[in-house]
Each structure stands twice: as C-alpha cells, then as structure tokens.
Design a protein around this motif. Structure first.
Motif, short mmCIF file in Angstrom:
data_model
loop_
_atom_site.label_atom_id
_atom_site.label_comp_id
_atom_site.label_asym_id
_atom_site.label_seq_id
_atom_site.Cartn_x
_atom_site.Cartn_y
_atom_site.Cartn_z
N VAL A 84 -5.43 -3.76 -5.91
CA VAL A 84 -5.99 -3.71 -4.56
C VAL A 84 -7.43 -4.21 -4.60
CG1 VAL A 84 -6.60 -2.18 -2.64
CG2 VAL A 84 -4.55 -1.73 -3.99
N SER A 111 -11.32 -4.45 -9.25
CA SER A 111 -10.91 -4.21 -7.87
C SER A 111 -12.04 -4.20 -6.85
CB SER A 111 -10.17 -2.86 -7.77
OG SER A 111 -9.04 -2.83 -8.60
N GLY A 161 -2.72 -9.73 -2.93
CA GLY A 161 -2.57 -8.28 -2.89
C GLY A 161 -3.15 -7.67 -1.64
N ARG A 219 -2.28 -7.47 5.40
CA ARG A 219 -2.28 -6.79 4.10
C ARG A 219 -3.52 -5.91 3.93
NH1 ARG A 219 -1.69 -12.02 1.95
NH2 ARG A 219 -3.52 -11.69 0.64
N ARG A 270 -1.39 1.01 -7.80
CA ARG A 270 -1.29 -0.44 -7.70
C ARG A 270 -0.30 -0.83 -6.59
NH1 ARG A 270 -3.31 -3.48 -12.01
NH2 ARG A 270 -4.20 -2.22 -13.70
N ARG A 285 1.45 -2.78 -3.57
CA ARG A 285 1.55 -4.23 -3.35
C ARG A 285 1.51 -4.62 -1.88
NH1 ARG A 285 6.06 -6.30 -7.79
NH2 ARG A 285 4.95 -5.50 -9.65
N THR A 286 1.55 -3.63 -1.00
CA THR A 286 1.51 -3.90 0.44
C THR A 286 0.57 -2.92 1.11
OG1 THR A 286 3.31 -2.38 0.97
CG2 THR A 286 3.92 -4.66 0.38
#
Length: 267
Positions: free
Chosen positions: A3, A111, A164, A187, A229, A231-232
C-alpha cells in the motif's frame, strides 16, 4: 506491491540534522529534483533577504520565530537526517517509527511518502534538514506552493502508487496538491477521524486535531506491524476493520477515492 501510505508533514521538527549536507539528487522521486531546487532557491533567497517582515508574512511566522528564517537561509549548508527523524509531531509520536520491528520498518520504508511544502514528497529514508515551509506559503517567483506542487506532483505520485491501493492520510491542504484520478482514485482510501463523546447524554462527533493525528499515527503503525498487504481499496478497508478500528464508509462515487470515517470513542 505494498500500500502507498500518504502522510502529512508535521510542524514540529528535530532541532538539527546530524549528517551530510543536503543533496537533492539523492532524494526519492528524482523527477521532482528541478521543482525542489526551484522552491528551495526561492525559500533560501526570501529568508536570507533584507525584508524580514515580508519573509515572516510569506511563511506565516511570528516575530518570535525569527530563528526559523535564519535556519531556512542556510538550508543548503545544513546537516541532514532521515525524514523519519526530522518530523516529530503528534502523528509521528504515535507512529513511533524508531521502535518498529524490522519487518514493519522495511515495509514502512517502501510504503510511506510524506507530503511537504518544500520537497513535494519524501520517503522516510530521504535525508533532509529541518525547515519551515508550510504548504500555505507564497514564495517570490514560485507563487502559492499548493498550486505549484499541484502542477509538479501528478506524474511522480501516480508512478509511486503503481498498481496497488493508496491510503491517503494527508490533511486537506496537502491533499490538494495531488488528487488521484480515474482508476487510481478508485484504489484510494481517504480517512477522516471522528472523535465521539457524550454531550448531555447524546453521542456527538467532531474532528479534533490531536485525536485525528494520533489516531492516524497508530493506524499506520498497526498496518505496518500487522504486515497488511491488501491489493484493493476494499481489502484495505477490511484490513482496518480486522485491526479493530471502527470504520464507517461513505457512499461510493465512481471515479473518486473511497472515503471512510474512523470513529474514536472517548472512554
């Protein structure tokens, strides 16, 4: 792809760096180097110039903050430290980067991006000197920093986000410097922290600066420590709930970031 976590800077900063001098070419997002150099040159010239009153007015400083002008005037010669050690405000106290476990620390370095009126955005490992340059400042030859960075940041930030999700914890003034568009916006999750307390026996919610900053710091720390972690954007919201945050989603709007409220209840 981890992210991308976007944080605001803090007004509170370390008193001094403890290492080599500033080298703009070594900062992350190197495509921002020309813009950083232009803003830095304008800031140094303003603060080193003869009109102290104008410099203080441009930066929103009081007479008692003249020391910030002197420090700004010497930024190119000043010692630096990693951004993780420069920012010391409430959010960063709650985040407590220095005590992160090794795995979480490595994730944080990959991140986190910190917004800045002077640098545009920096990684935690970027070596910068302490400075005073709020996003609301107007610099000679550069103009309003919010508008300046809005023109300069978009390609670099979109590249940093990659494919991401994005967790946007910036304050309003810094959020205005870059707004995700299109698929990237969908996102992205933006967070508002609401402080809930009883007023005459009735629950009332409001945005309280200290609670807002401290909660965002703890939230990021918890995500990093958990090694989350997602992904969406939906998975990111789910991760916050798994960490026991009270999350309330706003109705989604196509092409815009997902907006959520994190409710902190006063015990």
């Amino acid at each position: 792809m981890p992210v991308l976590i976007l944080l605001p800077p803090s007004e509170g900063k370390a008193e001094a760096g403890a290492g080599r001098r500033l080298d703009l070419s070594r900062l992350a997002l190197p495509e921002l180097t020309p813009a950083r150099d232009e803003v830095l040159t304008a800031l140094v010239a303003l603060c080193a110039g003869p009109d102290e009153a104008a410099a203080r007015a441009a930066l929103g400083l009081s007479e008692g903050q003249r020391g910030d002008l002197r420090r700004n005037a010497r930024l190119r010669q000043a010692a630096t430290a990693p951004a993780a050690k420069i920012y010391t405000g409430v959010l960063y106290e709650a985040l407590d980067l220095a005590s992160l476990p090794p795995t979480a620390d490595r994730l944080a370095r990959r991140s986190v991006l910190i917004s800045s009126g002077l640098w545009g955005a920096v990684r935690l490992t970027d070596r910068i000197p302490p400075y005073r340059c709020p996003i609301g400042a107007k610099l000679p030859g550069v103009g309003a920093l919010s508008a300046y960075w809005r023109r300069a940041l978009a390609p670099a930030m979109a590249a940093a986000a990659g494919a991401g999700p994005v967790l946007d914890l910036r304050s309003g003034a810094y959020a205005a410097t870059w707004t995700p568009r299109g698929a990237l916006a969908e996102r992205t999750v933006t967070v508002r922290v609401l402080h809930e307390r009883a007023v005459d026996g009735v629950p009332a919610r409001s945005v309280v600066s200290h609670f807002n900053k401290a909660t965002k710091g703890r939230l990021v720390r918890d995500l990093l420590t958990a090694g989350a972690r997602p992904r969406t954007a939906a998975a990111l919201v789910g991760a916050l709930r798994e960490l026991k945050y009270q999350v309330e989603e706003q109705p989604p709007v196509a092409g815009r970031p997902r907006q959520v409220d994190v409710v902190v209840t006063e015990l």
